[in-house]
Design a protein around this motif. Sequence first.
Motif, PDB file in Angstrom:
ATOM      1  N   UNK A 183      38.838  35.138  29.773  1.00 45.55           N
ATOM      2  CA  UNK A 183      38.250  34.934  31.091  1.00 45.55           C
ATOM      3  C   UNK A 183      39.249  34.202  31.981  1.00 45.55           C
ATOM      4  N   UNK A 184      39.072  34.320  33.291  1.00 42.42           N
ATOM      5  CA  UNK A 184      39.999  33.686  34.225  1.00 42.42           C
ATOM      6  C   UNK A 184      39.221  32.918  35.291  1.00 42.42           C
ATOM      7  N   UNK A 185      39.856  31.944  35.952  1.00 41.33           N
ATOM      8  CA  UNK A 185      39.175  31.155  36.989  1.00 41.33           C
ATOM      9  C   UNK A 185      38.695  32.026  38.143  1.00 41.33           C
ATOM     10  N   UNK A 186      37.659  31.556  38.874  1.00 38.90           N
ATOM     11  CA  UNK A 186      37.048  32.329  39.945  1.00 38.90           C
ATOM     12  C   UNK A 186      37.442  31.856  41.343  1.00 38.90           C
ATOM     13  N   UNK A 187      37.800  30.588  41.517  1.00 33.88           N
ATOM     14  CA  UNK A 187      37.988  30.052  42.861  1.00 33.88           C
ATOM     15  C   UNK A 187      39.367  30.311  43.447  1.00 33.88           C
ATOM     16  N   UNK A 188      40.294  30.793  42.648  1.00 29.67           N
ATOM     17  CA  UNK A 188      41.657  31.013  43.133  1.00 29.67           C
ATOM     18  C   UNK A 188      41.638  32.046  44.250  1.00 29.67           C
ATOM     19  N   UNK A 189      42.268  31.712  45.379  1.00 34.46           N
ATOM     20  CA  UNK A 189      42.251  32.624  46.520  1.00 34.46           C
ATOM     21  C   UNK A 189      43.628  33.136  46.911  1.00 34.46           C
TER      22      UNK A 189
END
Length: 803
Positions: A183-189
Amino acid sequence: MRKICLLVLLLGIPVGNTIAQSMVIISGTVSDSTGVSIAGSNIMVEETNRGTTSSTNGYYEITLTSGRIYTMVISHVGYTTQRHEINLQAGEKISQIHYDIVLSDTPQQISEITVTSVRSQQGFMQRLETREFKQLPNPSGGIETLLKTLPGVSSNNELSSQYSVRGGNFDENLVYVNDVEIHRPMLIRSGQQEGLSFINPDLVASVDFSAGGFDARYGDRMSSVLDVKYRIPSGFAANASLSLLGASLSVEGIAAKQRFSYLVGTRYKTSQYLLGTLDTDGNYRPDFLDIQGLLRYRINNKWEIDLLSNIAGNSYRFIPESRNTNFGTAYQSYNLKVYYDGQEVDHYNNGSGALTFNFRPTEPLSLRLTGSAYRSHEQETFDIEGAYLLSELEQYPGSSTPDSTLNIGIGSELSHARNYLDTKIYDISHIGMYSRTNYIWRWSVTYQQETTDNQMNEWVMIDSMGYSVPYDGKNITLRESRNADNYLKTNRLMSYLQYWQKLSGRHADWTFTAGLRLNYNDVNEEWLWSPRVSVLIQPHRMERLTGHVAVGMYGQPPSYRELRDTKGKMNTSMKAQRSLHYVVGGDFAFQIGHRPFKLSTELYYKQLSRLVPYRMENTRIYYAGDNLASGYVAGWDVKLNGEFVKGTESWISFSLMHARENIENDAYGSFPLPTDQWVNFNLYFQDYIPGLPSWKFFLNLTYGSPLPYNYPNPDRYDQTFRMPAYRRVDIGLSKDFFKEERPHKFFKQIWLNAEIFNLFDTRNTISYLWVQVISDRDGRKQQYAVPNYLTARRINIKLSAAF
């Protein structure tokens, strides 16, 4: 009578000796460094001229007499032959000894041709050679850079490890490491905020990838699967590297009479050196660190325990100062100057662990029980104010500086965010396999629980020439606003049953794979049934030609990010997006000048239903929050790889694609998906410097046709434009210090790499900053799309060593 007794005595001597020299069964498995069983390996005992071959599972068994020292010779085409000395002492009480063998790859050229990247004979997976990665010019530092050179795979961001496959977005790709989903982080933009990808290249043994038509044993995503296996150590070894972008260290070894093995790696990455080329000047402080380990203990010849763990700490700090960007055309050009105040502080910390019990009760049966946990804490906080001046430049073609300027927008923008997200994922799964010579059964049952806690508070206010915009003459509103406090708990049940069989016909060999995948999600109480079938054909009269065809349903249950709309509100009644894959293709192997080549091609069509429309901003995806659309993706992928230069492998990949979607009942018709990239071309080339075989040259050339984009917060998704094409050339030069000299007693290998990223200093666009003015010189309200450019030319030096 005396003669009879003497005869009995003489006959009794060898009988007694034979009893003392009891029989011992030597058994075990033969596998490669990735843990994959090797069938058909030859196991010979020199002193007896006796031997056997390994079965489909890599299992072998041979009976010897105790009281002697034996030499076992293990060989297989494509692997280095090994010799093992076994001392069976006289009077040995052990009736059976378990002895596993790990063979290492070795390049060989046989009567026909061998090309390293071949399609697996048990599915639609393409094996990638990890040795190609080590010296590949690589700004992001992840093994995903190698994926981006393949047909059907595209990425217009060298700072990110994310990639798009055949019209799918980043959330539609599956990644496994040792059969554990990553799984990977969600908030990275944005790419500059993105830290290390989970996969540590120093630990990797094999990489298998499929761009579509993959088996039912792989999970519930609509586009692709990446299956990575970490190494099984066969002795002590270490690797270290140091560059301007970070450092890494890995150590591996065995202990406890080869029952215990360890593989540990740590990495540090900082992209500060690259970020210094961006248009926005400031103090960039990206710091990314992780530690990974794979521990394995073999209890006996039937039981084995694995532990895969990872801890990652990623932080991104940024204090912007100013920005100066020229954009537009030669006939209508603009300049944006921004002076900033404030800062951004982001943290993405996560950890994971997976404990696996492997049990092999009999030779054909393998059972596995895995429990895993993933925990992520993400924090995105910033308060940044920018005072901007937008000017129109009066510039004639061919002139280097503008003759005059006209101010068309003066204002300020204040961006604020306090976003926090905690994710916990726990699952327990059973995986089984029963294999015989010509067929294999696979099955699995998995229970997964995921909780997400998200507090979101972000907004953007724009003040243009003394007016807050947008302004309709009556109301003043924020340009963007998202405020939510969401908590979601999801329970999932996943299972599959898959059958594989190889048949030999009169005119061809056939490999048949059929499977059914089941998924249940208690959030929307939806059952998903995903049947998948594939066939591989190899004609007897045309051994160099292989054909394949696949049909399968791929459903994607909504994740938290998909359930959340652009304002942060959740829609828990959303259904799974679905994609029906049709894939047909073939591989043709041939020779040119006694050098091997292979041409691979695939035609595909993906029928999409219950789609959730989205728009992309750099690496972040904003979903509409409902199943509003349907669509399709059609394309053609081609790859030619082989020894363009003798002793090295290079390849050319080319893709054509058309990706469309249509929001139902909106009366506007179809429009391109955000990933609708018509043409994608990649060239990866290796060569030796003439007369200097220890010096090697690398070239990575990428072209991606323009991607669509639209206004922020659009009322209509069909109002799209196209950003400029993505063009990039990276080159590298490598020096192998032990290529010609005698090996060092401490080092196995030392090499120095010099890399030039973005050789031609191309200004590639990743997204747009939208500047809105209350009125232009003609009195009209206007929005100006100011391009956010990616990194410029940079030189990197990397020193690597293997012990």
